[in-house]
Scaffold this motif. Sequence first.
Motif, PDB file in Angstrom:
ATOM      1  N   LEU A 140      -3.107  -7.198  -1.809  1.00 20.51           N
ATOM      2  CA  LEU A 140      -2.643  -7.364  -0.442  1.00 20.51           C
ATOM      3  C   LEU A 140      -2.843  -8.676   0.121  1.00 20.51           C
ATOM      4  O   LEU A 140      -2.011  -9.446   0.739  1.00 20.51           O
ATOM      5  N   VAL A 141      -4.056  -9.265  -0.004  1.00 21.86           N
ATOM      6  CA  VAL A 141      -4.356 -10.711   0.312  1.00 21.86           C
ATOM      7  C   VAL A 141      -3.463 -11.483  -0.485  1.00 21.86           C
ATOM      8  O   VAL A 141      -2.999 -12.635   0.037  1.00 21.86           O
ATOM      9  N   SER A 190      -7.992   0.486   9.436  1.00 22.16           N
ATOM     10  CA  SER A 190      -8.686  -0.338   8.126  1.00 22.16           C
ATOM     11  C   SER A 190      -7.975   0.078   7.082  1.00 22.16           C
ATOM     12  O   SER A 190      -7.586   1.099   6.732  1.00 22.16           O
ATOM     13  N   PHE A 191      -7.801  -1.209   6.372  1.00 19.28           N
ATOM     14  CA  PHE A 191      -7.099  -1.102   5.085  1.00 19.28           C
ATOM     15  C   PHE A 191      -7.526   0.076   3.975  1.00 19.28           C
ATOM     16  O   PHE A 191      -6.828   0.813   3.629  1.00 19.28           O
ATOM     17  N   GLN A 192      -9.036  -0.082   3.921  1.00 16.18           N
ATOM     18  CA  GLN A 192      -9.409   0.892   2.881  1.00 16.18           C
ATOM     19  C   GLN A 192      -9.710   2.201   3.440  1.00 16.18           C
ATOM     20  O   GLN A 192      -9.761   3.225   2.847  1.00 16.18           O
ATOM     21  N   LEU A 222       0.692  -1.063   0.139  1.00 13.56           N
ATOM     22  CA  LEU A 222      -0.009  -0.021  -0.069  1.00 13.56           C
ATOM     23  C   LEU A 222       0.996   1.296  -0.029  1.00 13.56           C
ATOM     24  O   LEU A 222       0.440   2.260  -0.110  1.00 13.56           O
ATOM     25  N   GLY A 223       2.129   1.117   0.131  1.00 16.52           N
ATOM     26  CA  GLY A 223       2.902   2.172   0.018  1.00 16.52           C
ATOM     27  C   GLY A 223       2.785   3.107   1.273  1.00 16.52           C
ATOM     28  O   GLY A 223       3.031   4.479   1.208  1.00 16.52           O
ATOM     29  N   GLY A 235      -5.854   3.952   2.858  1.00 18.32           N
ATOM     30  CA  GLY A 235      -6.252   4.204   1.256  1.00 18.32           C
ATOM     31  C   GLY A 235      -6.278   3.060   0.363  1.00 18.32           C
ATOM     32  O   GLY A 235      -5.784   3.446  -0.827  1.00 18.32           O
ATOM     33  N   ALA A 236      -6.451   2.011   0.850  1.00 21.89           N
ATOM     34  CA  ALA A 236      -6.596   0.977  -0.141  1.00 21.89           C
ATOM     35  C   ALA A 236      -7.773   0.767  -0.992  1.00 21.89           C
ATOM     36  O   ALA A 236      -8.874   1.233  -0.528  1.00 21.89           O
TER      37      ALA A 236
END
Lengths: 246, 78
Positions: free
Chosen positions: B44-45, B29-31, B17-18, B35-36
């Motif tokens: 990522l998974v 949270s990833f999203q 995700l940088g 910022g995913a």
Amino acid sequence: MRFSGTTVVVTGASRGIGRSIALAFAAEGAKVACVATKVENAQGTVDAIVAAGGEAKPYGLDVSDSAAVAEVFAQIEGDLGTVGVLVNNAGLTRDTLMMRMKDEDWDRVIDVNLKGAYLTTKAVMKGMMKARTGRIVNISSVVGVHGSAGQVNYSASKAGLLGLTKSVAKELGSRGITCNAIAPGFIETDMTHDLSEDFKARAIADAPAGRLGKPEDIAAAVLFLAAPESGFITGQCLEVDGGLFL
Amino acid sequence: MSATVFERVRKVTCEELGVTETEVEMDKSFQEDLGADSLDVVELVMALEEEFGVEIPDDDVANMKTVGDAVTYIESKN
């Protein structure tokens, strides 16, 4: 050379348009995986490429077989490296008026022409996403855009490819991957060989170009869409038909 | 043990995700926080599957919203 070091997969590479596409990529330096239903059918194309000083390997695969697609594409990546360009060209016809069409004729054409492209695209996605670049070119048809009496199965499969093309373009666009389609008109191949002379004469008369297409006409368009500098073209369908429907 | 799994998840998350290590916390949270987009989550998974040698089915991915969710899930698999 435009495709030096790039691994290119062409399905339906034994003859016609697919063979011509494979030869054109090889002539531009690509390592070409020539995929055909039977490996011995792909060998002829590979022999022609190698004789011309190019690099290619033959693979036998029924593109509608999910497990086989996964297996053969893993083998291709092992042999030739991550796939940079995928050309979904494999296709067949089972023409007859819908009134007389058998369910098997519908299923087989959809399975090979449409599901095949879904499976092969899925097989190359991961590598292309990691590489942050990739080119997918689907060989549709003018009958997928305009329809054709006696070809509900074939034209539906080719129209389906256009939907797949646009959706894949949207899903993968942010990763530097483009997905486009080409809709060939009437091209001189074994597939159109059996059309009546009368039909061919009309196709020639209707096209401003005044001739049937050659497989090389399609190959040129495929190489254009697959080129690194074509990265801003995605989700499009390029009709290569001599102006047939103008 | 837990720290080790977290550290490895953090490393993979940073690569995919940088983001920087300090941004990656258990409750993030990833999203929403990192910022995913949906495609980033898939990548990522895939990277986590490779890192830990596990297979993560789509149904489980749907419940993997935070860094902590991923750590807990992987610990339950090992």
